[in-house]
Write an enzyme that holds these catalytic residues in place. Structure first.
Site, PDB file in Angstrom:
ATOM      1  N   GLN A 204       0.820  -1.224   0.000  1.00 25.03           N
ATOM      2  CA  GLN A 204       0.000   0.000   0.000  1.00 25.03           C
ATOM      3  C   GLN A 204       0.849   1.267   0.000  1.00 25.03           C
ATOM      4  O   GLN A 204       0.297   2.370   0.050  1.00 25.03           O
ATOM      5  CB  GLN A 204      -0.925   0.014   1.227  1.00 25.03           C
ATOM      6  N   LYS A 227      -1.600  -3.036  -7.503  1.00 26.81           N
ATOM      7  CA  LYS A 227      -1.874  -1.892  -6.614  1.00 26.81           C
ATOM      8  C   LYS A 227      -1.154  -0.643  -7.098  1.00 26.81           C
ATOM      9  O   LYS A 227      -1.398   0.444  -6.589  1.00 26.81           O
ATOM     10  CB  LYS A 227      -1.411  -2.201  -5.186  1.00 26.81           C
ATOM     11  N   CYS A 365      -9.051  -7.908   5.259  1.00 23.69           N
ATOM     12  CA  CYS A 365      -7.970  -8.888   5.470  1.00 23.69           C
ATOM     13  C   CYS A 365      -7.063  -8.452   6.624  1.00 23.69           C
ATOM     14  O   CYS A 365      -5.832  -8.633   6.558  1.00 23.69           O
ATOM     15  CB  CYS A 365      -7.144  -9.107   4.201  1.00 23.69           C
TER      16      CYS A 365
HETATM   17  N1  PMP Z   1      -0.487  -6.530   2.079  1.00 21.99           N
HETATM   18  C1  PMP Z   1      -1.265  -5.449   2.027  1.00 21.99           C
HETATM   19  C2  PMP Z   1      -0.976  -4.313   2.963  1.00 21.99           C
HETATM   20  C3  PMP Z   1      -2.319  -5.390   1.131  1.00 21.99           C
HETATM   21  O1  PMP Z   1      -3.105  -4.316   1.093  1.00 21.99           O
HETATM   22  C4  PMP Z   1      -2.545  -6.493   0.264  1.00 21.99           C
HETATM   23  C5  PMP Z   1      -3.699  -6.476  -0.716  1.00 21.99           C
HETATM   24  N2  PMP Z   1      -4.910  -6.086  -0.150  1.00 21.99           N
HETATM   25  C6  PMP Z   1      -1.697  -7.580   0.348  1.00 21.99           C
HETATM   26  C7  PMP Z   1      -0.672  -7.572   1.262  1.00 21.99           C
HETATM   27  C8  PMP Z   1      -1.870  -8.776  -0.538  1.00 21.99           C
HETATM   28  O2  PMP Z   1      -1.638  -8.398  -1.854  1.00 21.99           O
HETATM   29  P1  PMP Z   1      -1.957  -9.413  -3.054  1.00 21.99           P
HETATM   30  O3  PMP Z   1      -3.349  -9.911  -2.820  1.00 21.99           O
HETATM   31  O4  PMP Z   1      -1.823  -8.569  -4.263  1.00 21.99           O
HETATM   32  O5  PMP Z   1      -0.941 -10.496  -2.981  1.00 21.99           O
END
Ligand code: PMP
Length: 420
Positions: A204, A227, A365
């Protein structure tokens, strides 16, 4: 008055002009995934239309061309992050896979019974679950770095925990649930001084500001392409060369070998040792195009605009009865986590969606964070540089309509049938 006009950026993002439920889309779910500029879409299309071939193994022109484009993409992303040796930038599917790679390879090699792993209270599940799996496999223990009431890290507690000589400290650069920017340079320096290996989840951070890995001070840095305005299914792990060189591969297969016989296998060097199987070639090329796009803009102007968006949205939403922002510390990106008193978050998100405003509701999450806040979840409006002040106002207006019209006594389904 905001000096930066995001219209010049909006024009580059075709998806921003779609309509949802008959309304112009107000896309405020950028922390989940960002939209893609035309140059990224074109780069991916161009690869499949005119450049598609497998990499590193072909004996024909198209394969050589694809290999060059794929490796140039690695150089491009590495250079953007201040990494000299692009062999230390490993392609992965994203942040989740990057962290799993470190846990499964470095972690299984180094961690023993009772070794200490420090995690943050606000960690995304991707920076919790791989370490729990590792702890189960090795007997290592997990301790949690608490947050202060305002969402910033509790530095006194952090230093106390560092006194217990953790083997690994897994930090987040920016909380996806609160928007808090953590002082990772200082946190890394202190963790290194305590003898720990440090991983930073940068998922992020990169969408909001430039990061230089040559000065950040961590050992591993993980992020996702989708992202940062790039494609899904591609991301990277950067690691210190000496650590990566000493680590065993975590997946076996083609591409990651130098010599295979039934008596044994000699592995390739960096970065290929960690890249078994056909990689996401188009994804890497698309991610490099996203970085090209960002680099060609005035990133300081983007940051200034995002901070103006944040302030404007907070000011406007604060006028809404029952709007309650969730604390997020002194430094934060353009993300607001909030509740609307008397309204279930899912109902609010559903209502906003009907007005064309895309936000996210839930635990983001980060269930352990929500548990510590005593909340089942929050609403999250996350802005990118292409959002406008008017969109921030639209969010507030839509919330206000809901808050003013009734005090949660009428189900949202009925509201949708009413005339306003
Ligand atoms: N860490 C953070 C802080 C996130 O915001 C996210 C995605 N929401 C992830 C890890 C996981 O990323 P990805 O699903 O693209 O592997």
């Amino acid at each position: 008055m905001n000096p930066v006009d995001p219209k010049r950026w909006r024009r580059d993002f075709p998806l921003l002009s779609v309509r949802v439920h008959g309304q112009p889309l107000v896309y405020l779910d950028n922390a989940a995934t960002t939209q893609k500029p035309r140059s990224v879409i074109d780069a991916v299309n161009r690869f499949y239309k005119t450049g598609n071939a497998n990499v590193h193994r072909g004996s024909h022109a198209l394969s050589a061309q694809a290999t060059t484009a794929f490796e140039q993409a690695r150089d491009r992303v590495a250079h953007w992050l201040g990494v000299d040796n692009s062999a230390t930038l490993l392609w992965t599917r994203g942040t989740t896979e990057s962290i799993n790679l470190v846990a499964q390879s470095w972690g299984r090699q180094h961690l023993r019974q009772d070794d200490l792993i420090l995690l943050m209270q606000s960690a995304h599940h991707a920076n919790i679950v791989p370490w729990q799996m590792l702890a189960t496999a090795t007997g290592a223990r997990i301790e949690v770095i608490p947050l202060q009431a305002d969402g910033d890290i509790d530095l006194a507690a952090y230093h106390r925990l560092l006194g217990r000589k953790p083997a690994l400290v897994a930090l987040g650069h920016v909380s996806n649930a609160l928007g808090t920017i953590y002082p990772v340079e200082t946190l890394c320096r202190d963790a290194k001084a305590a003898g720990a290996t440090v991983l930073v989840d940068g998922a992020q951070a990169l969408p909001h500001f430039d990061v230089r890995l040559d000065t950040l001070g961590c050992d591993f840095y993980a992020f996702s392409g989708h992202k940062v305005f790039g494609p899904t299914g591609i991301g990277a792990l950067w690691g210190r060369r000496e650590l990566l060189e000493a680590m065993p591969p975590w997946q076996g297969g083609g591409e990651m070998i130098e010599q295979v016989s039934f008596d044994g296998t000699r592995y390739a060097g960096l970065p290929f040792k960690f890249e078994a199987g056909t990689p996401n070639i188009a994804g890497a090329i698309g991610l490099a195009a996203a970085i090209d796009y960002l680099d060609a803009q005035d990133r300081l102007a983007m940051e200034t605009h995002e901070q103006a968006l944040l302030q404007h949205a907070l000011d406007a939403c604060s006028q809404v009865p029952g709007f309650r922002p969730i604390a997020s510390g002194s430094r934060r990106v353009s993300l607001i986590s909030f509740e609307l008193d008397g309204h279930h978050q899912q109902d609010v998100a559903h209502w906003l969606d009907r007005q064309g405003v895309a936000v996210r509701a839930g635990h983001h999450c980060a269930m352990p964070l929500m548990q510590s806040l005593g909340l089942p979840g929050t609403l999250r409006a996350s802005f990118a540089f292409y959002n406008t002040l008017q969109e921030a106002e639209q969010l507030a207006q839509a919330l206000d309509q809901l808050a003013q019209s009734q005090k949660s006594t009428v189900p949202v389904a009925d509201l949708e049938q009413s005339d306003y």
